[in-house]
Write an enzyme that holds these catalytic residues in place. Sequence first.
Site, mmCIF file in Angstrom:
data_model
loop_
_atom_site.group_PDB
_atom_site.id
_atom_site.type_symbol
_atom_site.label_atom_id
_atom_site.label_comp_id
_atom_site.label_asym_id
_atom_site.label_seq_id
_atom_site.Cartn_x
_atom_site.Cartn_y
_atom_site.Cartn_z
ATOM 1 N N LYS A 116 0.790 31.294 2.124
ATOM 2 C CA LYS A 116 0.833 31.837 3.476
ATOM 3 C C LYS A 116 -0.548 31.938 4.131
ATOM 4 O O LYS A 116 -0.677 31.755 5.337
ATOM 5 C CB LYS A 116 1.491 33.216 3.465
ATOM 6 C CG LYS A 116 2.988 33.188 3.139
ATOM 7 C CD LYS A 116 3.554 34.608 3.176
ATOM 8 C CE LYS A 116 4.834 34.761 2.371
ATOM 9 N NZ LYS A 116 6.013 34.150 2.962
ATOM 10 N N GLU A 200 -1.442 41.850 7.117
ATOM 11 C CA GLU A 200 -1.034 41.565 8.489
ATOM 12 C C GLU A 200 -0.777 42.842 9.246
ATOM 13 O O GLU A 200 -0.348 43.839 8.672
ATOM 14 C CB GLU A 200 0.291 40.776 8.478
ATOM 15 C CG GLU A 200 0.091 39.309 8.558
ATOM 16 C CD GLU A 200 1.384 38.508 8.439
ATOM 17 O OE1 GLU A 200 2.477 39.057 8.668
ATOM 18 O OE2 GLU A 200 1.270 37.322 8.117
ATOM 19 N N HIS A 235 14.040 42.493 3.942
ATOM 20 C CA HIS A 235 13.366 41.277 4.394
ATOM 21 C C HIS A 235 14.165 40.014 4.090
ATOM 22 O O HIS A 235 13.613 38.921 4.077
ATOM 23 C CB HIS A 235 11.964 41.147 3.797
ATOM 24 C CG HIS A 235 11.116 42.355 4.034
ATOM 25 N ND1 HIS A 235 10.783 42.776 5.302
ATOM 26 C CD2 HIS A 235 10.548 43.242 3.182
ATOM 27 C CE1 HIS A 235 10.051 43.871 5.209
ATOM 28 N NE2 HIS A 235 9.896 44.179 3.941
ATOM 29 N N ARG A 297 11.812 22.731 4.219
ATOM 30 C CA ARG A 297 13.100 22.329 3.617
ATOM 31 C C ARG A 297 14.197 22.605 4.629
ATOM 32 O O ARG A 297 13.947 23.135 5.711
ATOM 33 C CB ARG A 297 13.362 23.171 2.377
ATOM 34 C CG ARG A 297 13.313 24.662 2.712
ATOM 35 C CD ARG A 297 13.730 25.537 1.565
ATOM 36 N NE ARG A 297 13.277 26.917 1.727
ATOM 37 C CZ ARG A 297 13.890 27.855 2.440
ATOM 38 N NH1 ARG A 297 14.997 27.578 3.091
ATOM 39 N NH2 ARG A 297 13.392 29.068 2.521
HETATM 40 P P1 ADP Z 1 15.884 31.366 3.949
HETATM 41 O O1 ADP Z 1 14.898 31.714 4.979
HETATM 42 O O2 ADP Z 1 16.434 29.989 4.119
HETATM 43 O O3 ADP Z 1 16.907 32.400 3.704
HETATM 44 P P2 ADP Z 1 14.372 32.271 1.574
HETATM 45 O O4 ADP Z 1 12.907 32.051 1.578
HETATM 46 O O5 ADP Z 1 14.913 33.640 1.697
HETATM 47 O O6 ADP Z 1 15.030 31.237 2.635
HETATM 48 O O7 ADP Z 1 14.938 31.692 0.198
HETATM 49 C C1 ADP Z 1 15.584 30.517 0.106
HETATM 50 C C2 ADP Z 1 17.027 30.677 -0.123
HETATM 51 O O8 ADP Z 1 17.383 30.018 -1.285
HETATM 52 C C3 ADP Z 1 17.507 32.127 -0.271
HETATM 53 O O9 ADP Z 1 18.607 32.385 0.548
HETATM 54 C C4 ADP Z 1 17.878 32.205 -1.705
HETATM 55 O O10 ADP Z 1 18.900 33.159 -1.927
HETATM 56 C C5 ADP Z 1 18.341 30.804 -1.908
HETATM 57 N N1 ADP Z 1 18.468 30.448 -3.264
HETATM 58 C C6 ADP Z 1 17.602 30.644 -4.234
HETATM 59 N N2 ADP Z 1 18.105 30.218 -5.354
HETATM 60 C C7 ADP Z 1 19.346 29.745 -5.064
HETATM 61 C C8 ADP Z 1 20.393 29.184 -5.803
HETATM 62 N N3 ADP Z 1 20.307 29.088 -7.077
HETATM 63 N N4 ADP Z 1 21.510 28.778 -5.220
HETATM 64 C C9 ADP Z 1 21.651 28.941 -3.937
HETATM 65 N N5 ADP Z 1 20.708 29.490 -3.194
HETATM 66 C C10 ADP Z 1 19.571 29.890 -3.749
HETATM 67 P P1 ADP Z 2 9.251 35.332 2.958
HETATM 68 O O1 ADP Z 2 8.430 34.217 2.416
HETATM 69 O O2 ADP Z 2 9.645 36.315 1.933
HETATM 70 O O3 ADP Z 2 10.381 34.824 3.799
HETATM 71 P P2 ADP Z 2 7.976 36.148 5.468
HETATM 72 O O4 ADP Z 2 6.510 36.122 5.704
HETATM 73 O O5 ADP Z 2 8.776 35.086 6.125
HETATM 74 O O6 ADP Z 2 8.243 36.150 3.900
HETATM 75 O O7 ADP Z 2 8.516 37.568 5.903
HETATM 76 C C1 ADP Z 2 9.837 37.970 5.633
HETATM 77 C C2 ADP Z 2 10.313 39.009 6.645
HETATM 78 O O8 ADP Z 2 9.450 40.158 6.677
HETATM 79 C C3 ADP Z 2 10.310 38.516 8.065
HETATM 80 O O9 ADP Z 2 11.491 37.804 8.371
HETATM 81 C C4 ADP Z 2 10.180 39.799 8.854
HETATM 82 O O10 ADP Z 2 11.413 40.461 8.972
HETATM 83 C C5 ADP Z 2 9.285 40.651 7.995
HETATM 84 N N1 ADP Z 2 7.870 40.514 8.407
HETATM 85 C C6 ADP Z 2 7.001 39.597 7.939
HETATM 86 N N2 ADP Z 2 5.798 39.745 8.518
HETATM 87 C C7 ADP Z 2 5.893 40.774 9.378
HETATM 88 C C8 ADP Z 2 4.974 41.435 10.253
HETATM 89 N N3 ADP Z 2 3.696 41.062 10.354
HETATM 90 N N4 ADP Z 2 5.426 42.468 10.997
HETATM 91 C C9 ADP Z 2 6.709 42.877 10.891
HETATM 92 N N5 ADP Z 2 7.610 42.317 10.070
HETATM 93 C C10 ADP Z 2 7.226 41.273 9.311
HETATM 94 MG MG MG Z 3 10.219 33.723 5.545
#
Ligand code: ADP
Ligand code: ADP
Ligand code: MG
Length: 647
Positions: A116, A200, A235, A297
């Site tokens: 990140k 952040e 989150h 992806r």
């Molecule tokens: P997104 O923003 O697409 O929800 P995340 O960063 O939360 O992506 O994570 C990717 C997604 O992949 C999640 O919803 C997680 O639950 C899913 N995931 C991880 N492992 C598996 C799995 N074995 N089968 C299906 N989904 C999976």
């Molecule tokens: P991940 O890789 O787990 O998806 P993200 O950086 O996308 O991590 O953050 C996941 C979630 O956390 C976001 O969808 C948002 O709801 C919350 N979040 C992330 N950064 C911030 C921020 N700076 N301020 C408020 N909420 C945040």
């Molecule tokens: Mg994210």
Amino acid sequence: MIKSLLIANRGEIACRIIRTAQFMGIRTSAVYSDADANALHVRQADEAVHIGPSPAAESYLRGDRIIEAAIATGAEAIHPGYGFLSENAGFAQAVIDAGLVWVGPSPASISAMGLKDAAKKLMAQAGVLVTPGYMGENQDPAVLEVEAGKIGYPVLIKAVAGGGGKGMRLVENGEDFADALASCKREAASSFGNDHVLIEKYILSPRHIEVQVFGDTHGNVVHLFERDCSLQRRHQKVIEEAPAPGMDAATREDLCCAAIRAAKAVDYVGAGTIEFIADGSEGLRADRIWFMEMNTRLQVEHPVTEEITGVDLVEWQLRVASGEPLPLRQDEITMNGHAIEARLYAEDPAKGFLPSIGRLERFSIPETVRPTRWQHILGTGIMESASDARLRVETGVSEGDEISPWYDPMIAKFISHAETRQDAIVGLTRMCWDTVIWPMKTNASFLGTLVVMPDFRRGRLDTGFIERHIAETTYDVEAAPWLLDLVAERLTKPGSPNVGAAHGFRLNTSPCSTVLMTDRATGYSGKTDSVIGFDQREYPLISNDRDAVLVTMHGASWRFTAARTEGSHHHVSDGSILSPMPGKVISVEIAEGQAVTKGQKLLTLEAMKMEHTLTAPFDGMVAELTVAAGDQVQVEALLVRIEPSGD
Ligand code: ADP
Ligand code: ADP
Ligand code: MG
């Protein structure tokens, strides 16, 4: 065009990819672990290869075995789906080195966006607004604390290698910083093998808004508009929709152009998502929407974009991977109506969303779920009528299949598309509330209730929405006394006249009859009248054996027999606390012999990347405690046994 494809994934996304591949005349190979030997994706593919035991680390994360399987089945290309190896640059490179086509961006693009902090620096250089904060190399706790002070509290500490909502800590003030940092680094080291963090500014009234982008190998990059994924729990996304409520055309144009700049900066090829965080306190404004991260992806929530644009994103992925240019130019991509998606999970919202896995004895999604009038759902008369929505289900299981403890316990994704947001919501609620699942608990009732909350319907949403409405949406949907009476009466005295308009309810008759709930039903109200009103509509009663019926209302099911009632949301416990899935005991709060009260915290378990708290089902005494903190436990292992206090 490639002629054969191996899908390096499982569950709904594997099935989703197989569907498009088959439509395009591409031969498909599936891979599977022990637990998935008879899974739907294996049944649907033209061919399937066993790649190892049930734990993901020994099967779906074994890139070497997956590549061997592709070669063995003669597949030309590998599609990684989401999760697992989809954002693993090393795996992408290994696929290419094996002479196969990688359906995804280049390993270099994946790496550039993988951490990140590096991604944010790159984006800032490309002229994209990034979330204000510290993303430096220096990880000295004292330096980090000074930086947090400069940013101004509240701040968010984020693991640079984090994902899936893990490795983040919200810190409200300076006193809490040191502890939060230490715990965040611990989690980051154990989950991601990298304890570097960034800091952040915590955006207030945060809305998660993301843009779908698509690039090809001819240098074209387009966007397919935005999605709003603000309804989150811990989150993690729960409800996603497109377009974002309240986004005006000019702001959309600004945001989507920024997303294209971001994708071009890493020579992006294939489907990708640029995630932004918006300060929604004064509506959506381009100068208050910041880059957060890029997911290199296909995203879980891609169907809502497909619904409003009419584009099959998997088809585009396969065309682009085959070297074809993007099928449409930017000015040919248009948006139509509104789409909304809900993630249906095998979990129990009334018990802190504890996973509830097992065999799907019943799993039926009504084929003709038709949205009816608003007042029939809500009793508020907000809208006169609603037109039909197009309803879509993405799933990797069918009736009789197992929701396995080894993987993400998602049962299905429900997607509703209609002319207006209101109509799409009605369709989604209907799908959630009319789905019959037995015997496991699901979040169907919670999902349906969430989207009919007045603030959500008015488009007043932010990432704190679920937390604020948790009590109203996660009530234990117990069988209300009137319902028990009604069914008991029917079971003992079929045809009894005082059940009002009830009809056709008789045991040992056709496998599916209906009962009409009348106004007498208003006694059933959950905790808020505004959400759960009763309407005069028919609820399915499904009788699949000779002396029991299953009643499903608002997404919760009860099984009635003449002798007793079992509720999927109302389980009478004998005091044995079993592990809901394989996991690790994080903490134990009680000792053998100790008195406990109903609802008291017993222990915390970590499973499926989440922590789950197990509580006492009733007042009593700890008669048996078989685990200690740090223990690994198997599914259904007895952890604690509570003996009821003898009164
Ligand atoms: P997104 O923003 O697409 O929800 P995340 O960063 O939360 O992506 O994570 C990717 C997604 O992949 C999640 O919803 C997680 O639950 C899913 N995931 C991880 N492992 C598996 C799995 N074995 N089968 C299906 N989904 C999976
Ligand atoms: P991940 O890789 O787990 O998806 P993200 O950086 O996308 O991590 O953050 C996941 C979630 O956390 C976001 O969808 C948002 O709801 C919350 N979040 C992330 N950064 C911030 C921020 N700076 N301020 C408020 N909420 C945040
Ligand atoms: Mg994210």
